[in-house]
Design a protein around this motif. Structure first.
Motif, PDB file in Angstrom:
ATOM      1  N   LEU A 123       0.821  -1.206   0.000  1.00  0.00           N
ATOM      2  CA  LEU A 123       0.000   0.000   0.000  1.00  0.00           C
ATOM      3  C   LEU A 123       0.857   1.260   0.000  1.00  0.00           C
ATOM      4  O   LEU A 123       0.404   2.326  -0.430  1.00  0.00           O
ATOM      5  CB  LEU A 123      -0.927   0.008   1.212  1.00  0.00           C
ATOM      6  N   ALA A 124       2.081   1.144   0.494  1.00  0.00           N
ATOM      7  CA  ALA A 124       2.983   2.289   0.545  1.00  0.00           C
ATOM      8  C   ALA A 124       3.792   2.468  -0.731  1.00  0.00           C
ATOM      9  O   ALA A 124       4.554   3.431  -0.851  1.00  0.00           O
ATOM     10  CB  ALA A 124       3.926   2.157   1.742  1.00  0.00           C
ATOM     11  N   GLN A 125       3.611   1.566  -1.676  1.00  0.00           N
ATOM     12  CA  GLN A 125       4.363   1.641  -2.922  1.00  0.00           C
ATOM     13  C   GLN A 125       3.732   2.609  -3.918  1.00  0.00           C
ATOM     14  O   GLN A 125       4.362   2.993  -4.911  1.00  0.00           O
ATOM     15  CB  GLN A 125       4.466   0.252  -3.561  1.00  0.00           C
ATOM     16  N   THR A 126       2.480   2.979  -3.675  1.00  0.00           N
ATOM     17  CA  THR A 126       1.767   3.884  -4.582  1.00  0.00           C
ATOM     18  C   THR A 126       1.251   5.065  -3.775  1.00  0.00           C
ATOM     19  O   THR A 126       0.723   4.895  -2.688  1.00  0.00           O
ATOM     20  CB  THR A 126       0.584   3.163  -5.244  1.00  0.00           C
ATOM     21  N   GLY A 127       1.401   6.258  -4.329  1.00  0.00           N
ATOM     22  CA  GLY A 127       0.937   7.457  -3.646  1.00  0.00           C
ATOM     23  C   GLY A 127       2.021   8.516  -3.653  1.00  0.00           C
ATOM     24  O   GLY A 127       3.127   8.290  -4.132  1.00  0.00           O
TER      25      GLY A 127
END
Length: 221
Positions: free
Chosen positions: A54-58
């Motif tokens: 989830l932390a790989q995109t944004g």
């Protein structure tokens, strides 16, 4: 005699009124949904699987190599998100080498009609390396979202190429990225903004500064 008749009539009227009110209350309880009984959003923390993905995109605010990444699902028109931004920034600045924020979009279209466009505008600002500044500008003048030009926020954020920014917003170039984040939020069962994911735990709602500090330092527990 007249007094007794009057008293009797008044008593009869009172009893009839009470009967009507009681009947109405029973009917409402049985056949109409109760606002008090309506379930509210689930604000309980819960463990999530594969949160590293989830932390790989944004959009990352802070050091990309920070060991603790707070994944934040947020809405630029949400007043609680504006308050959360202040809390998160205080904790992040206190631990600049340890904590970064990964901002992901969760526009609540039903109640915040301009949040999705604001999200797309922030992604346009990111094209010029000014996401964090645009993020701050939107929250700083949140009550102007929807009435103030997106370029005015961009000027506040220090964007140099305003025509390119305007073209990006008008083209809705980042609609897919915003929808991707919103879809992920739905798949996670998120119900409120802000919703934070800290060290593998979902923490819905506005955190206190003390709680966020504790979650960051204690592995989210």
């Amino acid at each position: 005699m007249r007094k007794n008749q009057l008293t009797s009539t008044l008593m009869t009227g009172v009893l009839v009124t009470c009967a009507v009110l009681i009947t109405a209350a029973v009917v409402k309880r049985e056949f109409l949904p109760s606002a008090a009984a309506a379930p509210g959003p689930d604000l309980r923390p819960r463990k999530l699987q594969n949160t590293a993905a989830l932390a790989q995109t944004g959009q990352v605010m802070g050091r990309p190599d920070a060991p603790v990444k707070i994944v934040e699902f947020s809405d630029f028109q949400c007043p609680f998100c504006a308050r959360a931004q202040e809390v998160i920034e205080k904790v992040r600045r206190r631990h600049p080498d340890r904590v970064a924020v990964v901002f992901r979009h969760f526009p609540l279209d039903a109640i915040h009609p301009h949040a999705r466009t604001a999200a797309m505008a922030s992604e346009c600002a990111a094209e010029q390396g000014r996401f964090h500044a645009y993020h701050d500008a939107l929250f700083a003048r949140q009550d102007s979202i929807g009435t103030r030009a997106w370029e005015a926020f961009a000027a506040d954020a220090g964007l140099r190429d305003l025509p390119a920014f305007r073209q990006c917003v008008d083209s809705r170039r980042h609609a897919g990225a915003v929808e991707r984040d919103a879809r992920v939020a739905a798949e996670l069962g998120l119900q409120v903004t802000p919703s934070l994911i800290v060290n593998g735990e979902l923490r819905p709602g506005l955190p206190t500064e003390e709680d966020l500090e504790r979650w960051v330092l204690a592995g989210g527990r």
